[in-house]
Design a protein around this motif. Structure first.
Motif, mmCIF file in Angstrom:
data_model
loop_
_atom_site.group_PDB
_atom_site.id
_atom_site.type_symbol
_atom_site.label_atom_id
_atom_site.label_comp_id
_atom_site.label_asym_id
_atom_site.label_seq_id
_atom_site.Cartn_x
_atom_site.Cartn_y
_atom_site.Cartn_z
ATOM 1 N N LYS A 244 0.822 -1.168 0.129
ATOM 2 C CA LYS A 244 0.093 0.119 -0.040
ATOM 3 C C LYS A 244 0.860 1.059 0.144
ATOM 4 O O LYS A 244 1.701 1.232 0.972
ATOM 5 C CB LYS A 244 -1.053 0.122 1.353
ATOM 6 C CG LYS A 244 -2.060 0.777 0.902
ATOM 7 C CD LYS A 244 -3.355 0.678 2.038
ATOM 8 C CE LYS A 244 -4.200 1.436 1.592
ATOM 9 N NZ LYS A 244 -5.182 1.913 2.614
ATOM 10 N N VAL A 245 0.765 1.958 -1.041
ATOM 11 C CA VAL A 245 1.287 3.251 -1.198
ATOM 12 C C VAL A 245 0.397 4.452 -1.269
ATOM 13 O O VAL A 245 -0.312 4.562 -2.223
ATOM 14 C CB VAL A 245 2.293 3.460 -2.340
ATOM 15 C CG1 VAL A 245 2.853 4.502 -2.362
ATOM 16 C CG2 VAL A 245 3.553 2.423 -1.999
ATOM 17 N N GLY A 246 0.142 5.216 0.022
ATOM 18 C CA GLY A 246 -0.882 6.378 -0.205
ATOM 19 C C GLY A 246 -2.333 5.354 0.018
ATOM 20 O O GLY A 246 -2.415 4.455 0.787
ATOM 21 N N ARG A 248 -3.065 4.031 -2.779
ATOM 22 C CA ARG A 248 -2.952 2.866 -4.065
ATOM 23 C C ARG A 248 -2.376 1.593 -3.463
ATOM 24 O O ARG A 248 -1.597 1.598 -2.486
ATOM 25 C CB ARG A 248 -2.159 3.484 -5.008
ATOM 26 C CG ARG A 248 -2.972 4.626 -6.113
ATOM 27 C CD ARG A 248 -2.018 4.943 -7.195
ATOM 28 N NE ARG A 248 -0.766 5.316 -6.528
ATOM 29 C CZ ARG A 248 0.362 4.947 -7.220
ATOM 30 N NH1 ARG A 248 0.356 4.337 -8.451
ATOM 31 N NH2 ARG A 248 1.639 5.298 -6.568
ATOM 32 N N ILE A 249 -2.782 0.362 -4.218
ATOM 33 C CA ILE A 249 -2.088 -0.843 -4.022
ATOM 34 C C ILE A 249 -1.086 -0.955 -4.931
ATOM 35 O O ILE A 249 -1.605 -0.924 -6.358
ATOM 36 C CB ILE A 249 -3.014 -2.115 -3.755
ATOM 37 C CG1 ILE A 249 -4.053 -1.742 -2.602
ATOM 38 C CG2 ILE A 249 -2.270 -3.282 -3.721
ATOM 39 C CD1 ILE A 249 -3.473 -1.972 -1.197
ATOM 40 N N VAL A 250 0.198 -1.197 -4.894
ATOM 41 C CA VAL A 250 1.113 -1.388 -6.106
ATOM 42 C C VAL A 250 1.854 -2.701 -5.705
ATOM 43 O O VAL A 250 2.042 -3.082 -4.492
ATOM 44 C CB VAL A 250 2.100 -0.207 -5.978
ATOM 45 C CG1 VAL A 250 1.336 1.008 -6.572
ATOM 46 C CG2 VAL A 250 2.834 -0.110 -5.014
ATOM 47 N N ARG A 251 2.571 -3.039 -6.752
ATOM 48 C CA ARG A 251 3.666 -4.120 -6.549
ATOM 49 C C ARG A 251 4.853 -3.709 -6.392
ATOM 50 O O ARG A 251 5.351 -2.802 -7.097
ATOM 51 C CB ARG A 251 3.460 -5.086 -8.027
ATOM 52 C CG ARG A 251 2.402 -6.002 -7.784
ATOM 53 C CD ARG A 251 2.519 -7.144 -8.893
ATOM 54 N NE ARG A 251 2.440 -6.497 -10.275
ATOM 55 C CZ ARG A 251 2.812 -7.016 -11.294
ATOM 56 N NH1 ARG A 251 3.607 -8.236 -11.094
ATOM 57 N NH2 ARG A 251 2.963 -6.654 -12.608
ATOM 58 N N GLY A 252 5.481 -4.110 -5.238
ATOM 59 C CA GLY A 252 6.796 -3.593 -5.107
ATOM 60 C C GLY A 252 7.396 -4.389 -3.831
ATOM 61 O O GLY A 252 6.921 -5.446 -3.441
ATOM 62 N N ARG A 253 8.450 -3.935 -3.508
ATOM 63 C CA ARG A 253 9.237 -4.338 -2.435
ATOM 64 C C ARG A 253 9.260 -3.689 -1.114
ATOM 65 O O ARG A 253 9.662 -2.346 -1.297
ATOM 66 C CB ARG A 253 10.737 -4.889 -2.852
ATOM 67 C CG ARG A 253 10.614 -5.838 -3.706
ATOM 68 C CD ARG A 253 11.948 -6.473 -4.098
ATOM 69 N NE ARG A 253 12.435 -7.539 -3.423
ATOM 70 C CZ ARG A 253 12.137 -8.530 -3.326
ATOM 71 N NH1 ARG A 253 11.307 -8.948 -4.312
ATOM 72 N NH2 ARG A 253 12.412 -9.609 -2.420
ATOM 73 N N PRO A 256 12.347 -1.183 5.275
ATOM 74 C CA PRO A 256 12.041 -0.286 6.319
ATOM 75 C C PRO A 256 12.070 1.339 6.286
ATOM 76 O O PRO A 256 11.415 2.050 6.862
ATOM 77 C CB PRO A 256 13.229 -0.934 7.415
ATOM 78 C CG PRO A 256 13.834 -2.106 7.051
ATOM 79 C CD PRO A 256 13.356 -2.141 5.531
ATOM 80 N N TRP A 257 12.813 1.168 5.021
ATOM 81 C CA TRP A 257 12.920 2.691 4.438
ATOM 82 C C TRP A 257 12.026 3.352 3.463
ATOM 83 O O TRP A 257 12.146 4.598 3.163
ATOM 84 C CB TRP A 257 14.381 3.175 4.440
ATOM 85 C CG TRP A 257 14.959 2.125 3.288
ATOM 86 C CD1 TRP A 257 14.621 2.349 2.133
ATOM 87 C CD2 TRP A 257 15.645 0.970 3.505
ATOM 88 N NE1 TRP A 257 15.371 1.307 1.334
ATOM 89 C CE2 TRP A 257 15.797 0.400 2.256
ATOM 90 C CE3 TRP A 257 16.098 0.427 4.643
ATOM 91 C CZ2 TRP A 257 16.401 -0.902 1.884
ATOM 92 C CZ3 TRP A 257 16.592 -0.901 4.300
ATOM 93 C CH2 TRP A 257 16.904 -1.401 3.094
ATOM 94 N N GLY A 258 11.291 2.458 3.149
ATOM 95 C CA GLY A 258 10.513 2.996 1.973
ATOM 96 C C GLY A 258 9.956 1.695 1.303
ATOM 97 O O GLY A 258 10.178 0.478 1.460
ATOM 98 N N VAL A 259 9.040 1.925 -0.012
ATOM 99 C CA VAL A 259 8.690 0.978 -0.621
ATOM 100 C C VAL A 259 9.181 1.086 -2.370
ATOM 101 O O VAL A 259 9.282 2.152 -2.769
ATOM 102 C CB VAL A 259 7.126 1.233 -0.830
ATOM 103 C CG1 VAL A 259 6.616 0.159 -2.036
ATOM 104 C CG2 VAL A 259 6.428 0.679 0.367
ATOM 105 N N LEU A 260 9.984 0.140 -2.603
ATOM 106 C CA LEU A 260 10.255 0.127 -3.967
ATOM 107 C C LEU A 260 8.959 -0.428 -4.862
ATOM 108 O O LEU A 260 8.460 -1.288 -4.743
ATOM 109 C CB LEU A 260 11.561 -0.658 -4.259
ATOM 110 C CG LEU A 260 11.826 -0.515 -5.538
ATOM 111 C CD1 LEU A 260 13.424 -0.329 -5.599
ATOM 112 C CD2 LEU A 260 11.603 -1.462 -6.722
ATOM 113 N N GLN A 261 8.699 0.559 -5.700
ATOM 114 C CA GLN A 261 7.544 0.190 -6.470
ATOM 115 C C GLN A 261 8.232 -0.422 -8.066
ATOM 116 O O GLN A 261 8.556 0.394 -8.701
ATOM 117 C CB GLN A 261 6.754 1.354 -7.031
ATOM 118 C CG GLN A 261 6.228 2.064 -5.723
ATOM 119 C CD GLN A 261 5.369 3.176 -5.791
ATOM 120 O OE1 GLN A 261 4.954 3.418 -7.236
ATOM 121 N NE2 GLN A 261 5.301 4.248 -5.063
#
Ligand code: GDP
Length: 416
Positions: A244-246, A248-253, A256-261
């Motif tokens: 979950k980014v904001g 939106r649901i995205v595919r990513g990794r 701890p420091w963030g999401v790689l989309q």
């Protein structure tokens, strides 16, 4: 008629818009419909070390979980795992074949690592060539297993290519369209990534390795392909996880420091790779495989078999003439070999005969010698017997002579 009358008439003409296509402008639609009915096929080869992310990337590319077991690091040699899948997207059917290396990079012997890949590529060309050369061929239904694209996974070391990478790519670049990828690109910083990319490209150029270039002469792709070629090797990240980014649901990794989309072009080149591979250039990859790589293989193979298009006088040679010449050559060769075999056989028979004769003569000589020795022995014995008899006779003579009278002789003999 005055010009005013003409204008009035034109205004009364009814203009009808066509409801459908007619004439040969419909040809493309026939092709599209037929292709959709037949379905499409695409064969990908993934070459890279165990655990570099091959399975994950293929799953991410086709947005599906193509179930596959994890490979072990303890194979005694490199192998290839071939799996086919039937995929559907709206009304389009795709038969996807994924070939993956297993045990690659886990071996000490580098030559043994790339050879199975080379052999596999050649075997698919050979199978197609055999089908093509058949009298009753079924190219239409034939399951074409020739590889259209090779995704070469480079370790994200940030340094340079490994010698195994260069060796393998050098040995397969004339057989398959190589698309180099920097795997697990999320493990390398943005500034390092660009330097790494540049270094890889210059190493490939210095080693004379030809990688696939997205065509820039096709007007449908000319606006994207040249710039995309500049992005090679693609820095990719694979993941089937939904994050979950904001809102939106995205595919990513998720780290701890963030999401790689995965599908964010600022994060990696995954989208570019997917567009290039599946949307824009799949047909070009297939054509390049057929018209370039397969053609080279076919040409080499037929030349090795002695076929040629032009004779020594630079005149075209008909296939029939060539076939007849080859058949004659073959018959001459067979005859020559038969003759040679016969001569060898005769020679050996003669040699054996001579050796038998020698052995026979030797035996005969031995026999003669023994016979002579025996005769000499007999003669010697005869001589001895004769001498003995003579001695006995002499003895009796002497005895008789030494006796006193003839009357006493019998009694003396009896006493004895
Ligand atoms: P394969 O043996 O080459 O098929 O590798 P897998 O696809 O099975 O991946 C091995 C491991 O690497 C798994 O734990 C994946 O989650 C992980 N992995 C796959 N792709 C990536 C990536 O792009 N980045 C990172 N950091 N890990 C990845």
């Amino acid at each position: 008629q005055t010009p005013n009358d003409e204008d009035a008439q034109n205004e009364n003409i009814r203009c009808l818009t066509t409801l459908g296509h007619f004439g040969f402008e419909c040809l493309p639609y026939q092709l599209v419909n037929r292709s959709i009915q037949q379905g499409f096929f695409f064969n990908i080869l993934c070459v890279g070390e165990t655990g570099i992310g091959k399975t994950t990337l293929i799953n991410t590319l086709f947005n599906t979980n193509l179930k596959d077991n994890k490979s072990s690091h303890f194979y005694s040699n490199v192998g290839l795992k071939v799996k086919s899948y039937e995929l559907h997207e709206t009304n389009v059917q795709l038969k996807l074949t994924v070939v993956k290396t297993v045990g690659y990079g886990d071996q000490i012997n580098k030559e043994a690592s790339y050879q199975p890949v080379v052999d596999y590529l050649d075997a698919q060309f050979e199978a197609y060539l055999q089908e093509e050369l058949k009298i009753k061929r079924s190219i239409f239904e034939y399951h074409d297993s020739r590889i259209h694209a090779c995704l070469y996974f480079i370790s994200p070391t940030g340094h340079s290519l490994k010698s195994l990478d260069l060796l393998t790519m050098k040995n397969i670049d004339s057989k398959v369209n190589i698309i180099p990828l920097i795997a697990k690109a999320d493990t390398i910083s943005k500034s390092d990534l660009q330097k790494f990319k540049n270094r890889i490209m210059s190493e490939l150029t210095n080693s004379g390795i030809r990688i696939y270039q997205f065509p820039s002469d096709d007007e449908t792709t000319t606006h994207v392909n040249p710039s995309t070629n500049g992005l090679l090797p693609f820095a990719v990240v694979g993941s089937m996880d939904e994050v979950k980014v904001g809102k939106r649901i995205v595919r990513g990794r998720h780290y701890p420091w963030g999401v790689l989309q995965v599908e964010n072009e600022n994060h990696c080149d995954f989208v570019k790779l997917r567009d290039m591979l599946l949307c824009t250039n799949m047909e070009d990859l297939k054509e390049h495989t057929h018209f370039h790589h397969y053609e080279c293989y076919r040409c080499r193979k037929l030349q090795n078999l002695g076929f040629t298009d032009v004779g020594p006088d630079n005149q075209p040679v008909s296939f029939q003439e060539l076939y007849e010449t080859k058949r004659q050559e073959f018959q001459d060769q067979c005859q020559w070999e038969e003759e040679e075999l016969k001569q060898k056989f005769m020679q050996r028979v003669k040699e054996k005969e001579t050796s038998f004769k020698d052995a026979e003569k030797e035996l005969q000589d031995k026999f003669e010698h023994l016979k002579k020795v025996q005769q000499e022995e007999i003669m010697k014995l005869e001589e001895d017997r004769r001498q003995l008899e003579e001695e006995i006779t002499n003895f009796y003579k002497m005895k008789t002579a030494s006796e006193p009278g003839p009357t006493q002789a019998p009694s003396t003999k009896k006493d004895r």
